[in-house]
Structure formats: C-alpha cells, structure tokens
Write a protein that holds these residues in place. Structure first.
Motif, PDB file in Angstrom:
ATOM      1  N   SER A   1       0.822  -1.194   0.000  1.00 34.33           N
ATOM      2  CA  SER A   1       0.000   0.000   0.000  1.00 34.33           C
ATOM      3  C   SER A   1       0.863   1.253   0.000  1.00 34.33           C
ATOM      4  N   GLY A   2       1.964   1.200   0.762  1.00 29.38           N
ATOM      5  CA  GLY A   2       2.866   2.345   0.772  1.00 29.38           C
ATOM      6  C   GLY A   2       3.459   2.578  -0.603  1.00 29.38           C
ATOM      7  N   GLY A   3       3.859   1.497  -1.241  1.00 30.83           N
ATOM      8  CA  GLY A   3       4.486   1.616  -2.552  1.00 30.83           C
ATOM      9  C   GLY A   3       3.538   2.194  -3.580  1.00 30.83           C
ATOM     10  N   SER A   4       2.299   1.662  -3.625  1.00 32.35           N
ATOM     11  CA  SER A   4       1.385   2.120  -4.660  1.00 32.35           C
ATOM     12  C   SER A   4       1.001   3.570  -4.436  1.00 32.35           C
TER      13      SER A   4
ATOM     14  N   GLN B   1      18.596  10.200 -13.517  1.00 35.61           N
ATOM     15  CA  GLN B   1      18.121  11.314 -12.698  1.00 35.61           C
ATOM     16  C   GLN B   1      16.736  10.992 -12.149  1.00 35.61           C
ATOM     17  N   LYS B   2      15.898  10.491 -13.033  1.00 31.80           N
ATOM     18  CA  LYS B   2      14.544  10.103 -12.643  1.00 31.80           C
ATOM     19  C   LYS B   2      14.600   8.992 -11.589  1.00 31.80           C
ATOM     20  N   TYR B   3      15.443   8.020 -11.859  1.00 28.98           N
ATOM     21  CA  TYR B   3      15.585   6.866 -10.962  1.00 28.98           C
ATOM     22  C   TYR B   3      15.972   7.316  -9.556  1.00 28.98           C
ATOM     23  N   MET B   4      16.970   8.184  -9.454  1.00 27.38           N
ATOM     24  CA  MET B   4      17.423   8.619  -8.138  1.00 27.38           C
ATOM     25  C   MET B   4      16.381   9.503  -7.462  1.00 27.38           C
ATOM     26  N   GLU B   5      15.663  10.266  -8.285  1.00 29.88           N
ATOM     27  CA  GLU B   5      14.616  11.106  -7.707  1.00 29.88           C
ATOM     28  C   GLU B   5      13.515  10.236  -7.098  1.00 29.88           C
ATOM     29  N   VAL B   6      13.137   9.196  -7.847  1.00 29.78           N
ATOM     30  CA  VAL B   6      12.130   8.272  -7.335  1.00 29.78           C
ATOM     31  C   VAL B   6      12.623   7.603  -6.061  1.00 29.78           C
ATOM     32  N   PHE B   7      13.901   7.271  -6.053  1.00 29.36           N
ATOM     33  CA  PHE B   7      14.510   6.646  -4.873  1.00 29.36           C
ATOM     34  C   PHE B   7      14.345   7.539  -3.635  1.00 29.36           C
ATOM     35  N   VAL B   8      14.682   8.805  -3.791  1.00 31.59           N
ATOM     36  CA  VAL B   8      14.588   9.740  -2.665  1.00 31.59           C
ATOM     37  C   VAL B   8      13.138   9.907  -2.222  1.00 31.59           C
ATOM     38  N   ARG B   9      12.262  10.111  -3.200  1.00 32.77           N
ATOM     39  CA  ARG B   9      10.864  10.353  -2.854  1.00 32.77           C
ATOM     40  C   ARG B   9      10.220   9.113  -2.239  1.00 32.77           C
ATOM     41  N   GLU B  10      10.631   7.945  -2.730  1.00 30.11           N
ATOM     42  CA  GLU B  10      10.103   6.701  -2.174  1.00 30.11           C
ATOM     43  C   GLU B  10      10.553   6.543  -0.719  1.00 30.11           C
ATOM     44  N   ALA B  11      11.811   6.867  -0.461  1.00 31.74           N
ATOM     45  CA  ALA B  11      12.315   6.783   0.911  1.00 31.74           C
ATOM     46  C   ALA B  11      11.509   7.703   1.824  1.00 31.74           C
TER      47      ALA B  11
ATOM     48  N   ALA C   1      15.375   1.209   5.311  1.00 35.64           N
ATOM     49  CA  ALA C   1      16.502   1.080   4.382  1.00 35.64           C
ATOM     50  C   ALA C   1      16.650  -0.314   3.760  1.00 35.64           C
ATOM     51  N   PRO C   2      16.603  -1.399   4.554  1.00 34.08           N
ATOM     52  CA  PRO C   2      16.835  -2.716   3.944  1.00 34.08           C
ATOM     53  C   PRO C   2      15.854  -3.033   2.816  1.00 34.08           C
ATOM     54  N   GLN C   3      14.562  -2.818   3.079  1.00 38.86           N
ATOM     55  CA  GLN C   3      13.573  -3.138   2.050  1.00 38.86           C
ATOM     56  C   GLN C   3      13.698  -2.201   0.855  1.00 38.86           C
ATOM     57  N   LEU C   4      13.960  -0.935   1.130  1.00 40.71           N
ATOM     58  CA  LEU C   4      14.096   0.043   0.043  1.00 40.71           C
ATOM     59  C   LEU C   4      15.247  -0.344  -0.879  1.00 40.71           C
ATOM     60  N   LEU C   5      16.363  -0.739  -0.281  1.00 46.62           N
ATOM     61  CA  LEU C   5      17.523  -1.091  -1.089  1.00 46.62           C
ATOM     62  C   LEU C   5      17.278  -2.366  -1.872  1.00 46.62           C
TER      63      LEU C   5
END
Lengths: 149, 115
Positions: free
Chosen positions: A7-10, A102-112, A142-146
């Motif tokens: 649910s968090g991811g979606s 750039q998009k990938y890292m942005e999504v990474f930050v926002r997802e975190a 962090a573990p799940q995000l990575l």
C-alpha cells in the motif's frame, strides 16, 4: 508486513507520477531543454558556493525555487557522481540514460520519504501532533528500500 | 598525504552538493506529506543515496561492458529496474517520453519488450 509495503508503494507511485508532468514538459522541447540544463548547471554551481559559504542562507530558497519548479538532483552533479564511481575511465553515459538515472534517483529519494512518512503516520500519530522524521525511521526502511531498487 | 586529503575534500564537496539538492527535494516532499525531517535524517538519506549511486554506477558499467559497449544506454538503466515492476514501467514510460521528444526514429530496437 507485505500488505503495508504494497500500500505504501502504490501510494508513492501515484504521487510520483503526479510530479512527472512538469519535469517532462521541461525536458521535452529541445529549446527549453537547453535552458533547463543551463539553469541546472548554474544551480549546481551555486550549490557549491552556498554550501561553502553559508552566508546567504536566508536568500537561498527564493532564487532556487524560481529556477527549478520541481527540485531534483541536478543532472551535472549526478553525471559527475556516476563518473566518479566508474572503474573504467572510458565508460560514458548517454544523455537519455543520464536523464533516466536522474529520474531513478529522484524516485529513490521520494520513495524513501514516502515510506518514512507512511511509517510515521502508522505508528507515531499518538505520540505527537507534528511528525519529525528521524534517522531511525530511515534505518527501519533502508533494507527493504535497497532491495526494491 | 596531500593528494589523499585532496580527494577527500572533493568527495566532501560532492557530498555537500548532493546533500543540498536532496534537502530541496525533502523540503518539497515534506510539505506534501505533512511531516518534517530532521537534518540528521537528510544527512542519513544523503549517505544512502551516495551509496546507491556507487552501487548503481558499477552495475551500469558492468551492464554496458557485458553488452560490449563503453557507453551506458537507457537499456542499461532499465535493466537496473528489472526486479521492481512499478519502477520499471515508470522509468520505461519516462524513457519512451524522451525518445518521442527527441525523434520518432530508432523506435523498434529497445522498447519493444513490453509496449
């Protein structure tokens, strides 16, 4: 645990997609694309200056906000960082690929951030009114995000 | 000694720049999510992004090398996202948008896997 994650991811994905249009319209037309990269370059330059000096900390937000509507990791900075970590000096990266990164890292930050805020809202609402994200929140996700990236 | 501290100083500067731009994203996002982030949180997030860039850049380099290239393409970036379907479709549509913007040409090669 899994349903929470889903649910968090979606929820985040929906939010991130909502940010996409402004970024895309900036990069789509080739004429404005040049301007954007120029603005980013100058902002990257000003970053170094601002960080070193810390003199005009109060004046920072206004000019930056007018330069970049949606804050992201500057393309030049990210490309530099990528090149910094390449083992082979001959390795290059195409322009499209670096924009995708750039998009990938942005999504990474926002997802975190979204996951941290989600966890906070689930557990810490009773504790205090305004939630402050702490390092331990990041440690938890962090573990799940990575694994997901 | 001098050389080592020089590279350390460079790393610090790059990290500061990354910290600053991540801080901007955090500021924007915390308004939307209605939370606040401590400076320590932003610092830790910066360290995480730094580590992620490090892994990712080595992955990308290996992917390109495996394909017999020295230039990293969008296909390599898509390969990064292979295990996360949502992320893959997001990056894929972004890449397709880039291609559509640049030209109509070179369409059939890479993107035909799913679309």
């Amino acid at each position: 645990m899994p349903p929470e994650r889903t649910s968090g991811g979606s929820g985040t994905k929906r939010k991130t997609t909502a940010f996409k249009p402004p970024t895309r319209t900036n990069s789509k037309p080739s004429s404005t694309g040049g301007k954007t990269s120029a603005a980013k370059a100058s902002s990257a330059r000003s970053v170094a200056v601002d960080v070193d000096d810390n003199d005009d900390a109060d004046q920072e937000p206004a000019p930056v906000a007018s330069q970049d509507q949606t804050p992201t990791i500057p393309a030049k900075l990210l490309t530099r960082l990528l090149h910094e970590h390449f083992e082979d000096d001959r390795t290059r990266i195409s322009k499209d690929a670096s924009q995708a990164m750039q998009k990938y890292m942005e999504v990474f930050v926002r997802e975190a951030l979204a996951r941290a805020a989600f966890e906070r809202q689930e557990s810490g609402v009773s504790r205090r009114g305004d939630a402050f994200l702490e390092v331990e929140d990041l440690e938890k996700l962090a573990p799940q995000l990575l694994l997901d990236f | 000694m001098a050389e080592l501290s020089e590279s350390e100083a460079l790393e610090q500067r790059l990290k500061s720049a990354l910290w600053y731009s991540i801080g901007k994203i955090v500021d924007e996002e915390s308004l939307k999510l209605d939370v606040n982030a401590t400076p320590q949180f932003i610092g830790a997030l910066t360290e995480m992004v730094w580590a992620q860039i490090e892994t990712v850049s080595k992955d990308l380099e290996s992917f390109a090398k495996h394909a017999g290239r020295t230039t990293i393409t969008t296909d390599d970036v898509l390969l990064l996202t292979r295990r996360n379907e949502g992320l893959e479709s997001l990056i894929r549509s972004f890449v397709d948008g880039l291609r559509g913007a640049s030209q109509g040409g070179r369409g059939g090669q890479g993107k035909s896997r799913r679309r």
